[in-house]
Write a protein that holds these residues in place. Structure first.
Motif, PDB file in Angstrom:
ATOM      1  N   LYS A  48     -10.026  10.641   6.148  1.00 52.50           N
ATOM      2  CA  LYS A  48      -8.978  10.946   5.170  1.00 52.50           C
ATOM      3  C   LYS A  48      -9.316  10.391   3.789  1.00 52.50           C
ATOM      4  O   LYS A  48     -10.089   9.454   3.655  1.00 52.50           O
ATOM      5  CB  LYS A  48      -7.632  10.356   5.623  1.00 52.50           C
ATOM      6  N   THR A  49      -8.701  10.966   2.797  1.00 50.71           N
ATOM      7  CA  THR A  49      -8.812  10.469   1.429  1.00 50.71           C
ATOM      8  C   THR A  49      -7.672   9.488   1.157  1.00 50.71           C
ATOM      9  O   THR A  49      -6.689   9.429   1.917  1.00 50.71           O
ATOM     10  CB  THR A  49      -8.706  11.629   0.417  1.00 50.71           C
ATOM     11  N   ARG A  82      -5.526   9.834  -1.145  1.00 50.22           N
ATOM     12  CA  ARG A  82      -4.349  10.690  -1.387  1.00 50.22           C
ATOM     13  C   ARG A  82      -3.653  11.046  -0.075  1.00 50.22           C
ATOM     14  O   ARG A  82      -2.433  11.019   0.031  1.00 50.22           O
ATOM     15  CB  ARG A  82      -4.763  11.961  -2.137  1.00 50.22           C
ATOM     16  N   GLN A  83      -4.430  11.354   0.945  1.00 48.70           N
ATOM     17  CA  GLN A  83      -3.852  11.675   2.245  1.00 48.70           C
ATOM     18  C   GLN A  83      -3.183  10.453   2.879  1.00 48.70           C
ATOM     19  O   GLN A  83      -2.113  10.558   3.479  1.00 48.70           O
ATOM     20  CB  GLN A  83      -4.926  12.238   3.183  1.00 48.70           C
ATOM     21  N   LEU A  84      -3.793   9.283   2.718  1.00 52.92           N
ATOM     22  CA  LEU A  84      -3.188   8.055   3.239  1.00 52.92           C
ATOM     23  C   LEU A  84      -1.869   7.764   2.534  1.00 52.92           C
ATOM     24  O   LEU A  84      -0.880   7.381   3.174  1.00 52.92           O
ATOM     25  CB  LEU A  84      -4.143   6.872   3.076  1.00 52.92           C
ATOM     26  N   LYS A 121      -7.249   0.924  -0.215  1.00 50.13           N
ATOM     27  CA  LYS A 121      -7.704   1.314   1.130  1.00 50.13           C
ATOM     28  C   LYS A 121      -7.350   0.221   2.140  1.00 50.13           C
ATOM     29  O   LYS A 121      -6.796   0.508   3.209  1.00 50.13           O
ATOM     30  CB  LYS A 121      -9.208   1.553   1.110  1.00 50.13           C
ATOM     31  N   ALA A 148       0.130   9.902   1.274  1.00 47.43           N
ATOM     32  CA  ALA A 148       1.131  10.871   1.740  1.00 47.43           C
ATOM     33  C   ALA A 148       1.780  10.419   3.049  1.00 47.43           C
ATOM     34  O   ALA A 148       2.892  10.833   3.365  1.00 47.43           O
ATOM     35  CB  ALA A 148       0.491  12.249   1.908  1.00 47.43           C
ATOM     36  N   GLU A 149       1.100   9.554   3.790  1.00 44.28           N
ATOM     37  CA  GLU A 149       1.619   9.052   5.064  1.00 44.28           C
ATOM     38  C   GLU A 149       2.259   7.657   4.944  1.00 44.28           C
ATOM     39  O   GLU A 149       2.706   7.097   5.944  1.00 44.28           O
ATOM     40  CB  GLU A 149       0.484   8.984   6.089  1.00 44.28           C
TER      41      GLU A 149
END
Length: 143
Positions: free
Chosen positions: A104-105, A107-109, A90, A111-112
């Motif tokens: 956001k999770t 996983r979403q971070l 994180k 993805a970016e």
């Protein structure tokens, strides 16, 4: 993927083949080019291996060594993720890569994360077979 022709490498006289020096010690700007889910070989701890590329060298990098090694070099930055260490991932993504994290999770971070940038301190180590290598010892936000 390499742009060098495999057959031309095989046809190179061995006297012309030299080991590329490791990225010199110091602080660099990195860009994330991709990532792979991994697990440690001994404890099977899950993790993320980021493929990162140097794009900027700070003043603490030896300019002569850098001229020999070159920018645009690829390194790996590995973070093992458990319930107790998820905060490190994180912190890397939000604080160092400056990815907006609100709501956001992880996983979403992730993805970016491709093309995100951060600064990192490179140190040298010696592999089990006695070869020097460069590793990212510490990460921080670009200034």
């Amino acid at each position: 993927m390499s742009s060098v022709d495999f057959n031309s490498i095989l046809d190179t006289p061995v006297e012309e083949i030299k080991a590329k020096p490791p990225v010199p010690v110091g602080t660099y700007g990195f860009v994330i080019k991709g990532m792979t889910n991994i697990e440690s070989s001994q404890k099977k701890t899950p993790g993320i291996e980021f493929e990162v590329e140097t794009f900027k060298a700070y003043d603490d990098v030896d300019v002569e060594l850098l001229a020999e090694a070159g920018l645009g070099r690829t390194l790996k930055h590995t973070l093992y993720v458990t319930g107790d260490s998820a905060n490190m991932l994180k912190e890397f993504l939000i604080d160092h890569c400056k990815i907006e994290g609100a709501g956001k999770t992880l996983r979403q971070l992730l993805a970016e994360a491709t093309n995100a940038t951060f600064a990192g301190s490179v140190e040298h180590g010696i592999s089990k077979n006695g070869r020097p290598y460069a590793q990212i010892a510490k990460t921080l936000a670009l200034d």
